[in-house]
Design an enzyme around this catalytic site. Structure first.
Site, PDB file in Angstrom:
ATOM      1  N   ASP A 117       0.944  -1.059   0.029  1.00 48.13           N
ATOM      2  CA  ASP A 117      -0.016   0.147   0.200  1.00 48.13           C
ATOM      3  C   ASP A 117       0.721   1.275  -0.029  1.00 48.13           C
ATOM      4  O   ASP A 117       2.052   1.305   0.486  1.00 48.13           O
ATOM      5  CB  ASP A 117      -1.019   0.241   1.300  1.00 48.13           C
ATOM      6  CG  ASP A 117      -1.994  -1.128   1.230  1.00 48.13           C
ATOM      7  OD1 ASP A 117      -2.435  -1.513   0.143  1.00 48.13           O
ATOM      8  OD2 ASP A 117      -2.430  -1.589   2.421  1.00 48.13           O
ATOM      9  N   ASP A 136      -6.984  -1.815  -3.918  1.00 49.25           N
ATOM     10  CA  ASP A 136      -8.036  -1.622  -2.926  1.00 49.25           C
ATOM     11  C   ASP A 136      -9.113  -0.727  -3.275  1.00 49.25           C
ATOM     12  O   ASP A 136     -10.322  -0.946  -3.104  1.00 49.25           O
ATOM     13  CB  ASP A 136      -7.277  -0.979  -1.757  1.00 49.25           C
ATOM     14  CG  ASP A 136      -6.417  -1.795  -0.987  1.00 49.25           C
ATOM     15  OD1 ASP A 136      -6.468  -3.008  -1.139  1.00 49.25           O
ATOM     16  OD2 ASP A 136      -5.313  -1.121  -0.351  1.00 49.25           O
TER      17      ASP A 136
END
Length: 159
Positions: A117, A136
């Site tokens: 991320d 995501d």
């Protein structure tokens, strides 16, 4: 179904290319403070290895293979479900978003043991402590799209 495949393919590809660029071209994990200012304060690349689920929940447990299995089962179910239902193009696109994003995160877990991320967005005096990635965003958008663009009320209306 072709629309689901191509949407998933392009989401998966863009997600993996963005992760490759951030990890190996910018080399974000090795930068000081593991941050890279793109458009401050709105967009900052901030490295976060997510070993858990959303927002790092259950990150202290070794759930790598469980999360891989869950993502594959959910992806398989969504494909099976979308093939059975009589849905429109936006539902097919939504399914592709969800599956492409899920498979992008599966590849991260297999290769790195965690999901990479790195996108961090803040605005207007609010500092967001969380990072996310294109997969995501796609999973979230696909799930919302499946809720909005598949009508489970059709059977209730005819009954």
């Amino acid at each position: 179904m072709r629309l689901t495949f191509w949407t998933g393919f392009w989401i998966f590809l863009v997600d993996q290319l963005s992760k490759f660029y951030v990890l190996y071209q910018i080399n974000l994990p090795n930068l000081p403070n593991q941050t890279y200012e793109v458009f401050p304060p709105f967009l900052t690349l901030r490295m976060a290895w997510n070993r858990g689920v959303n927002f790092g929940l259950f990150a202290d447990f070794d759930m790598r293979w469980v999360l891989i299995a869950v993502a594959l089962v959910i992806s398989g179910f969504v494909i099976w479900w979308i093939k059975r239902e009589n849905v429109g193009k936006w539902a097919y696109i939504s399914a592709g978003l969800l599956v492409g994003g899920a498979l992008g995160n599966v590849v991260d877990r297999v290769l790195h043991g965690a999901v990479a991320d790195f996108l961090n967005m803040s605005c207007c005096g609010f500092t967001n402590p969380y990072a996310f990635n294109i997969a995501d965003i796609s999973i979230f958008a696909g799930a919302i799209g499946l809720v909005l663009f598949t009508d489970s009320n059709d059977k209730k209306k005819t009954a």
